[in-house]
Design a protein around this motif. Structure first.
Motif: not given
Length: 65
Positions: A4-5, A10-11
């Motif tokens: 998740l991190p 990258r989002a």
């Protein structure tokens, strides 16, 4: 969850929100009364807040009539 991190980094966009619910012993104090979703929603995530709020408002109106 372990990645998740990295996915967050990258989002391009990120949206984060929280939900809270206050539980009260009573919904009125003198002439002050909670109405709508604040008083009638059966659950924070039920999705039935508007329908039950209208039902509650109708019931209150009937009882006050």
């Amino acid at each position: 969850m372990p990645d998740l991190p990295a996915q967050l980094r990258r989002a391009d966009e990120l949206y984060f929100d929280s939900a809270s619910q206050v539980v009260l012993d009573r919904w009125s104090n003198g002439w002050v009364v909670l109405l709508g979703d604040a008083a009638w929603s059966p659950s924070l995530f039920s999705g039935a807040g508007a329908a039950t709020a209208l039902t509650g408002a109708d019931l209150l109106g009937t009882l006050l009539h």
